[in-house]
Write an enzyme that holds these catalytic residues in place. Structure first.
Site, PDB file in Angstrom:
ATOM      1  N   CYS A  79       0.633  -1.149  -0.015  1.00  0.00           N
ATOM      2  CA  CYS A  79      -0.045  -0.066   0.045  1.00  0.00           C
ATOM      3  C   CYS A  79       0.764   1.255   0.005  1.00  0.00           C
ATOM      4  O   CYS A  79       0.606   2.067  -0.817  1.00  0.00           O
ATOM      5  CB  CYS A  79      -0.960   0.002   1.159  1.00  0.00           C
ATOM      6  SG  CYS A  79      -1.685   1.673   1.470  1.00  0.00           S
ATOM      7  N   GLN A 283      -9.320  18.198  10.665  1.00  0.00           N
ATOM      8  CA  GLN A 283      -7.940  17.227  10.940  1.00  0.00           C
ATOM      9  C   GLN A 283      -8.534  15.924  10.711  1.00  0.00           C
ATOM     10  O   GLN A 283      -9.861  15.545  10.974  1.00  0.00           O
ATOM     11  CB  GLN A 283      -7.422  17.456  12.307  1.00  0.00           C
ATOM     12  CG  GLN A 283      -6.776  18.870  12.339  1.00  0.00           C
ATOM     13  CD  GLN A 283      -5.555  18.753  11.771  1.00  0.00           C
ATOM     14  OE1 GLN A 283      -4.907  18.085  11.528  1.00  0.00           O
ATOM     15  NE2 GLN A 283      -4.929  20.182  11.719  1.00  0.00           N
ATOM     16  N   ASP A 333      -9.850  32.132   4.771  1.00  0.00           N
ATOM     17  CA  ASP A 333      -9.615  30.992   4.089  1.00  0.00           C
ATOM     18  C   ASP A 333     -10.063  31.206   2.654  1.00  0.00           C
ATOM     19  O   ASP A 333     -10.967  31.938   2.278  1.00  0.00           O
ATOM     20  CB  ASP A 333     -10.416  29.853   4.712  1.00  0.00           C
ATOM     21  CG  ASP A 333      -9.921  28.311   4.486  1.00  0.00           C
ATOM     22  OD1 ASP A 333      -9.111  27.894   5.262  1.00  0.00           O
ATOM     23  OD2 ASP A 333      -9.803  28.030   3.225  1.00  0.00           O
ATOM     24  N   ASP A 381      -2.142  27.799  10.528  1.00  0.00           N
ATOM     25  CA  ASP A 381      -2.360  26.253  10.374  1.00  0.00           C
ATOM     26  C   ASP A 381      -2.320  25.925   8.898  1.00  0.00           C
ATOM     27  O   ASP A 381      -3.471  25.616   8.247  1.00  0.00           O
ATOM     28  CB  ASP A 381      -3.389  25.700  10.991  1.00  0.00           C
ATOM     29  CG  ASP A 381      -3.768  24.373  10.961  1.00  0.00           C
ATOM     30  OD1 ASP A 381      -2.693  23.486  10.559  1.00  0.00           O
ATOM     31  OD2 ASP A 381      -4.493  23.699  11.327  1.00  0.00           O
ATOM     32  N   CYS A 408       2.107  20.996   9.693  1.00  0.00           N
ATOM     33  CA  CYS A 408       1.896  19.357   9.379  1.00  0.00           C
ATOM     34  C   CYS A 408       2.930  19.012   8.433  1.00  0.00           C
ATOM     35  O   CYS A 408       2.909  17.785   7.827  1.00  0.00           O
ATOM     36  CB  CYS A 408       0.581  19.236   8.453  1.00  0.00           C
ATOM     37  SG  CYS A 408       0.359  19.935   7.024  1.00  0.00           S
TER      38      CYS A 408
END
Length: 450
Positions: A79, A283, A333, A381, A408
């Site tokens: 995978c 998330q 955003d 973020d 991240c």
């Protein structure tokens, strides 16, 4: 370069890289070996020879690490969705703090040698944590399969029982595949056939509500499938269709339309709830999101006199953690649907001190300042690509007193800190394991204006 392609050679693994691969040196030549662990002695074969490095595969492990474990997933190696399941979990947490140090050493932001890197916050049970899946669909011999592409290819690996995927979302995609077959829904083929190419399933863990998006390259009739699916799974509250006719690797096209059910599902984090429309970002690991947002609140350490900007605000989730603690929260955003959700969520929670606007942070923040708004605190973020250069310029121009960077991607974080440390001092970095068994981690950085 001493090595040639297909050449076999012994290698001692010195450390692990940011993609979870083992790294060693063969006569001063840098060698990357997927699947190898720090401290192991392996016999490997060169698969790709480049000017400055070599990629290789394991032939045999002559001296295994005492932290090597047997992966519980039967398709782990095929995978490629997880990269370090063969490493004992407590050592995965240490690895994630180490890759943060590696990234800092590579980019060398001011004072990086003295940064406080706190131990990674892990999970008690690091399985079935992903509350959202996006599986590709393809037809093989007249039978529909769903799963992920093998790493670096367009070869589909069928997944029917993923160890890290939420069990309900996995059950729903398995049933969806059978119904796509039963109802003869056209399935996308990269060469000639238009049809369903990807299916997204997301579960709100707090409410058990589920939403789905069928991403398709042409209009398809889904009414019969939806009728059966929603009877089998009453948890499904929203079904949408996204039209993506491009040949690119982008998952989504521009237009998403809800064709069944309600506009959004309800989720909770920390002590508040909010609505999620199908395309809104949230998330993937709801349990660890509580830890992540809790760390962001702790790091920003706001007061009732603070005015906060929440850049990349999504549906407002991080900002809402502060809304009851500050004078005002403003967020932006680039996804209009997310801003609509943020506005509705703020009203539903009774906040009167929030304001949300669709657009790019680097455009909107200067506009707000021209209009007289002054932020004392900033939380960002960003996506894996990190902060936009123009946004970095904007942050340095206005430099709110305190800032938290939720990242991240350790590489783009370290890169961005090179710029940010011109105006800010890094107080500490707290890593949070949002993605057990993968090479990825999240980090919360506490920054204070110099």
């Amino acid at each position: 370069m001493l090595l040639k392609e297909k050449q076999k050679f012994p290698l001692k693994i010195k450390r692990m890289g940011i993609n979870g691969e083992g790294i060693g040196f063969y006569k001063k030549t840098l060698v990357f070996v997927p699947g190898a662990l720090k401290g192991e002695e392996v016999y490997c074969q060169a698969t790709k020879v480049q000017k400055n490095f070599v990629e290789a595969r394991i032939v045999t492990i002559n001296k295994p690490s005492k932290f090597r474990v047997q992966p519980a997933c039967p398709i782990y190696e095929a995978c490629g969705g997880c990269q370090i399941m063969h490493l004992r979990y407590d050592k995965q947490l240490e690895y994630k703090a180490d890759v943060l140090r590696q990234a800092l050493k590579k980019f060398q932001p001011a004072g990086y040698e003295d940064y406080e890197i706190r131990p990674t916050i892990g999970m008690d049970k690091p399985v079935h944590y992903r509350a959202k899946l996006q599986f590709q669909t393809r037809s093989f011999g007249g039978s529909v399969k769903a799963g992920l592409y093998a790493e670096g290819s367009h070869r589909l690996i069928e997944i029917q029982d993923c160890l890290v995927q939420d069990k309900l979302t996995q059950d729903i995609i398995n049933t969806t595949v059978k119904l796509l077959d039963k109802h003869k829904i056209p399935i996308y083929n990269e060469r000639k056939i238009a049809g369903v190419r990807t299916v997204m399933v997301r579960r709100a863990v707090a409410t058990d509500q589920v939403q789905m998006i069928f991403i398709t390259s042409r209009e398809v009739r889904l009414s019969g499938l939806i009728s059966e699916l929603t009877k089998t799974y009453p948890e499904i509250k929203t079904v949408a269709v996204n039209l993506n006719t491009s040949k690119s690797s982008d998952i989504y096209g521009d237009k998403t339309e809800i064709i069944w059910g309600q506009e959004a599902i309800s989720e909770e984090v920390l002590d508040y709830g909010f609505a999620l429309s199908p395309r809104a970002f949230y998330q993937l690991n709801p349990q660890q999101t509580n830890a992540l947002y809790g760390e962001a609140v702790k790091a920003l350490d706001v007061t009732p006199d603070d005015d906060l900007i929440d850049a990349y605000c999504g549906v407002g989730t991080i900002g809402f953690a502060f809304a009851g603690k500050v004078r005002s929260v403003r967020g932006m955003d680039i996804i209009p649907e997310a801003i609509e959700d943020a506005q509705k969520n703020a009203v539903a929670m009774g906040f009167t001190n929030t304001y949300y606007e669709a657009g790019k942070a680097e455009d909107i923040i200067p506009k707000w300042y021209r209009e007289g708004y002054r932020a004392t605190a900033l939380v960002v973020d960003p996506p894996r690509t990190g902060l936009d250069d123009k946004l970095l310029d904007t942050i340095l121009d206005f430099a709110p007193e305190k800032m938290v960077y939720v990242s991240c991607n350790v590489s783009t974080l370290a890169r961005d800190l090179v710029r940010l440390t011109k105006a800010y001092q890094v107080e500490y970095i707290q890593s949070v394991d949002m993605f057990p068994h993968t090479a990825r981690t999240e980090a919360v950085v506490k920054l204070q204006r110099k």
